[in-house]
Design a protein around this motif. Sequence first.
Motif, PDB file in Angstrom:
ATOM      1  N   LYS A  10      28.991  45.010  23.672  1.00 53.01           N
ATOM      2  CA  LYS A  10      30.228  45.472  23.037  1.00 53.01           C
ATOM      3  C   LYS A  10      31.480  45.644  23.949  1.00 53.01           C
ATOM      4  N   ALA A  11      31.137  46.025  25.128  1.00 53.74           N
ATOM      5  CA  ALA A  11      32.025  46.109  26.075  1.00 53.74           C
ATOM      6  C   ALA A  11      32.908  44.878  26.446  1.00 53.74           C
ATOM      7  N   PHE A  12      32.135  43.884  26.650  1.00 55.60           N
ATOM      8  CA  PHE A  12      32.770  42.714  27.006  1.00 55.60           C
ATOM      9  C   PHE A  12      33.490  42.028  25.607  1.00 55.60           C
ATOM     10  N   LEU A  13      32.857  42.186  24.426  1.00 56.77           N
ATOM     11  CA  LEU A  13      33.712  42.090  23.254  1.00 56.77           C
ATOM     12  C   LEU A  13      34.820  42.666  23.197  1.00 56.77           C
ATOM     13  N   THR A  14      35.039  43.671  23.605  1.00 56.94           N
ATOM     14  CA  THR A  14      36.191  44.811  23.583  1.00 56.94           C
ATOM     15  C   THR A  14      37.317  43.867  24.446  1.00 56.94           C
ATOM     16  N   GLN A 368      39.648  44.752  48.191  1.00 55.09           N
ATOM     17  CA  GLN A 368      39.571  46.464  48.327  1.00 55.09           C
ATOM     18  C   GLN A 368      38.723  46.741  47.119  1.00 55.09           C
ATOM     19  N   GLN A 369      38.827  46.385  46.044  1.00 55.95           N
ATOM     20  CA  GLN A 369      37.828  46.832  44.946  1.00 55.95           C
ATOM     21  C   GLN A 369      36.783  46.431  45.124  1.00 55.95           C
ATOM     22  N   LYS A 370      36.458  45.331  45.617  1.00 55.11           N
ATOM     23  CA  LYS A 370      34.891  44.936  45.849  1.00 55.11           C
ATOM     24  C   LYS A 370      34.227  45.781  46.664  1.00 55.11           C
ATOM     25  N   GLY A 371      35.229  46.318  47.703  1.00 56.52           N
ATOM     26  CA  GLY A 371      34.716  47.311  48.859  1.00 56.52           C
ATOM     27  C   GLY A 371      34.504  48.758  48.258  1.00 56.52           C
ATOM     28  N   GLU A 372      34.978  49.069  47.141  1.00 52.52           N
ATOM     29  CA  GLU A 372      34.978  50.319  46.550  1.00 52.52           C
ATOM     30  C   GLU A 372      33.716  50.609  46.171  1.00 52.52           C
TER      31      GLU A 372
ATOM     32  N   PHE B  99      31.124  44.532  34.664  1.00 50.39           N
ATOM     33  CA  PHE B  99      30.061  43.735  34.787  1.00 50.39           C
ATOM     34  C   PHE B  99      30.429  42.700  35.636  1.00 50.39           C
ATOM     35  N   ARG B 100      29.451  41.700  36.043  1.00 48.82           N
ATOM     36  CA  ARG B 100      29.587  40.762  37.004  1.00 48.82           C
ATOM     37  C   ARG B 100      30.861  40.101  36.710  1.00 48.82           C
ATOM     38  N   GLY B 101      31.772  39.710  37.584  1.00 45.64           N
ATOM     39  CA  GLY B 101      32.872  39.021  37.379  1.00 45.64           C
ATOM     40  C   GLY B 101      34.100  39.909  36.918  1.00 45.64           C
ATOM     41  N   SER B 102      33.828  41.246  36.480  1.00 46.35           N
ATOM     42  CA  SER B 102      34.686  41.980  35.889  1.00 46.35           C
ATOM     43  C   SER B 102      36.160  42.161  36.797  1.00 46.35           C
ATOM     44  N   GLU B 103      35.978  42.507  38.107  1.00 49.19           N
ATOM     45  CA  GLU B 103      36.884  42.521  38.993  1.00 49.19           C
ATOM     46  C   GLU B 103      37.860  41.338  39.051  1.00 49.19           C
TER      47      GLU B 103
END
Lengths: 372, 274, 419
Positions: A10-14, A368-372, B99-103
């Motif tokens: 659902k999240a992805f579809l949103t 940075q986000q990856k690091g979070e 999810f994977r790849g969302s970033e």
Amino acid sequence: MREVSRDRIKAFLTLLPSIVLIGIFVYGFIGNTIWISLTDWGGVGALAEDPQISYIGFQNYVDLFTGFLEGRFRQDLVNAVYYSVLLLAGAVGLGMFIAILLDRKPMGEDFLRTIFLYPMSLSFIVSGTIWRWLLAPQGGVNILPTYAGMEPLSFQWLASKESVLLFNWQNLLGIILYIAAFILIIVGLLGLKRDPNRAMKRWILPGVIIGAIVWLFGDLLPQAMIMEEMHGLNLATLGIILATVWQYSGYTMALYLAGFNGISQDLRHAAMLDGASEWDYYRRIAIPMLKPITISAVIILSHISLKMFDLIFAMTGPDNAETGHPALNMYLTTFRANDFAKGAAIAIVLFMVAAMFIIPYLISSYRQQKGE
Amino acid sequence: MERKLSPATIVLYVVLGILVILYLMPAYMALVTALKSPAEISLPTAWEWPSVINWSSFSEALDLLKPNLVNSLILTVCATALSTVLGSLNGYVFSKWTFRGSEIIFTLFLFGMFIPYQVILIPLFQTLRAMNLYGGLPGLILAHVVYGLPITSLIFRNFYAQIPTALIESARLDGAGFFSIYTRVVFPLSIPGFVVTSLWQFTQIWNEFLWGITLTRHSENPITVGLAQLAGGQAVSWNLPMAGSILAAIPVLLIYVFLGRYFIRGLLAGSVKG
Amino acid sequence: MLKKLGIAVCASAMLTAGAIPAQAADKVADELEIFSWWAGDEGPALEALIDIHGKKFPKVDVVNATVTGGSGVNAKAVLKTRMLGGNPPDSFQVHAGQELIGTWVKADRMEDLTPLFEQEGWMDVFPEGLVKLIGTDDGIWSVPVNIHRSNVMWYVPDNLNKWGVRPPQNWEEFIEIAPKLKAQGVVPLALAQNWTANHLWESVALASLGAEKWDKLWTGELPFNSPEAVAAWDLFGKVLDYTNTDASSLSWQQATDMVVDGRAAFNVMGDWAAGYMSTTKKLKPGTGFGWVASPGTNGQFMFLADSFGLPKKSPNRDQAIEWLKILGSKDGSDAFNPLKGSISARTDSDLSKYNDYAKSASKDFSHDRIVGSLAHGVTANEGFMNDFATVMEMYLKTRNSDAAGKAMVSIAMKNKIGQ
């Protein structure tokens, strides 16, 4: 568990409609513009319902940078560089200065902040209209000194034909190499303290070598054009820069002020106890701590300076070549001269310039986000 | 901090005073010129207060710009509402349902915020024409919604990042799904986020010019285009463009003066990573 | 509670967004959108035509879509987006000649008006040369509403007496008297933003080349880098030395104001300046302001004409045709032109309605040597004109006549002039 995975779907579809929209409207369109810029869509037949378009490779770009007739584009590009540099210097400098003043917590700080920030809420069309009147040669700013009993200024803010810092476009290659050498040397000097060996090898030495080679053998470099073509900082652009600085220095002020407020007061007190002056505090502690803010400000402002279409349109009209900007040139080339392909090429050049700033910024924020 | 009247403080106030005057100068000029009658406007006396106050500039300018103001109002309200709602949903996914790849998708979204709009102008123009949306407000609304998505998603993502994940987890344990968590937990907490985002979008869309002039027909022109028309023609009677400028500025200026705190938060969210 | 509010806001937004197209569809029935660049001072003349239309069709809602900017500099770009967007105005203003033919007729976007011309008997009342100019082998493409003269020099007689000069007969004379004016603190020749420099150039070039060679430039018989053509640029450069420095920030009206206010002695501008000075500035032709053919062009009439065309897919085609009928009619023409400062394109116009300037222009038009204007779209297509503006900018900066000549050759080739 299954509930969760259904929710994920659902999240992805949103998100999906937005992904599709951005995919088409941003990436698809950029791709389309790149394609248009590689064609010959323009001229007399361009306006037909179903125009004949054929692929011509990079001809439009070659024309823009070396073509005899595209001098205006080249001046626009030079203007754009000066717009960016002077807007950055002006807005960051002035904004930081006001932020430091307001950081002293004067009475009526809220009110003052509102005053400095209100120009930011206006559209470029509004501020351009007002500033055009303010910069009228025989009125406005120019007659202000008379109220102090002095002679009026006679500077032609928006109509001056003078330009300074002239250079010859033919020598473009040499100039770019000089700038590269200069940057290498500066980076090296900055890193000298941390790792002298690496700084020498990686930065300073190549910089000096490139500089020396260009200096010695610069005449052998291929020339960008067949004839001499001078470009420089057109003084008529100063009025536009002034208006932009007025409009956006409040923005950098707000950024810095928020940053200063975020710094713990203990740090300030500790610094004072160590015998640092106010000035030292800002120079050595506060401003270096706000480096991320400075970077954001630089990104946003350089982005704004690439979009100055509206302001220039309102202040000097689209036809004033002295104050031109590629953003404006793109509009005129596309919709008035019917040269869609060349308009697209100008847009892509503009886009490349923007990407030079933005992609590194986005990559670092992604990390940075990856690091979070 | 303790305050005393030292020379440094005096200098501070003097400098601030000068800056305030400089920053208000254009506003003063706009007002004075708007209040003069056309005959009284001349360059050498531009700074002087009008001898007779002429309010009719405003009613005249309002008459001329009324259709544009209405267009801009419809455009801004619709596009702001739509892009804010979508941005809120996106921000919810980006912060709480990664999810994977969302970033990487998020970063790709952000890129759309920084492109010079000239680069998408020609295809946008062609697409709207193909969709039969060229010329009117719906096409313009669509453009503003799409290109508003990056910034609204960013603001909401940063905003929702502050909602503790534990809150979501506990709702989930109570059996709430994706949408019910949004409506029951996240949405009620996001009013400030909505205020910030819609203020930001409102100002941006209200002030936009390039699309206004390329994508709409005359009767659907937004206020910025109307004002540029008013100011571009006869430069002789400057009271009208000035009054028009003030009219065009008032909505955003009011927002800014009364909701300034939120506006600044919007600015910060737009430029500093949360 | 807040949730409901949010939903309400969204819903209302959706509703309004959805409601707009529906509304627009309702309105289409009785509308006529006329696109032009006649705003401000040139507005009243257009209003007069709209009034006539309004009396005939009181129920039709006329949208007067004007885009400001002299000579249509801004309007042309906006029109292009409208036409390409598949949303053309019902009828639009365009300079008669290559500006229309080279742009919109070549692109097959215009309707042939030959039936209308025949039905209204216009074949006989418009000068044959003009009809030839607005048509091609395939049809007639627009209805001319006026004739303007481009090569006119304006001045205020009293001021000239005060400064002790007389209107120059040629540019050599002008260059002689200019220093005298400068010494008295008067700008010899008022100039405005860029397109007025193009305008000045064509008057200077006509003087330098003469009518024969001017025409040959456009047929390709005389190359743009020939010594004669380059000499025109040299002369233009000399004239430029006596213009004001703040030109690029002024509108053409402001340049005319300089002459009216006594800050400048002369101004070369098309005869819409007569309309501006008599209608807006309330000056009397002959005494309040005076005119001569621009130096060295006596006996030559560089003309341009505004016309209105009918784009294909015009949304209110019937109304647009009614509008064109008014434009071509004697009543329409004689209501419009006296206000606009131009003369009627019809050969049977009622001269008593016109002021002294128009009467003299009308006389000149009937016996002068007629040439077409470049700056206003008669002799060259839009692509050339746009590139010419670039050449002009280059010249204003470098003052290099040879380079300008060479540049002209390449833009003529690119835009297929004289081929």
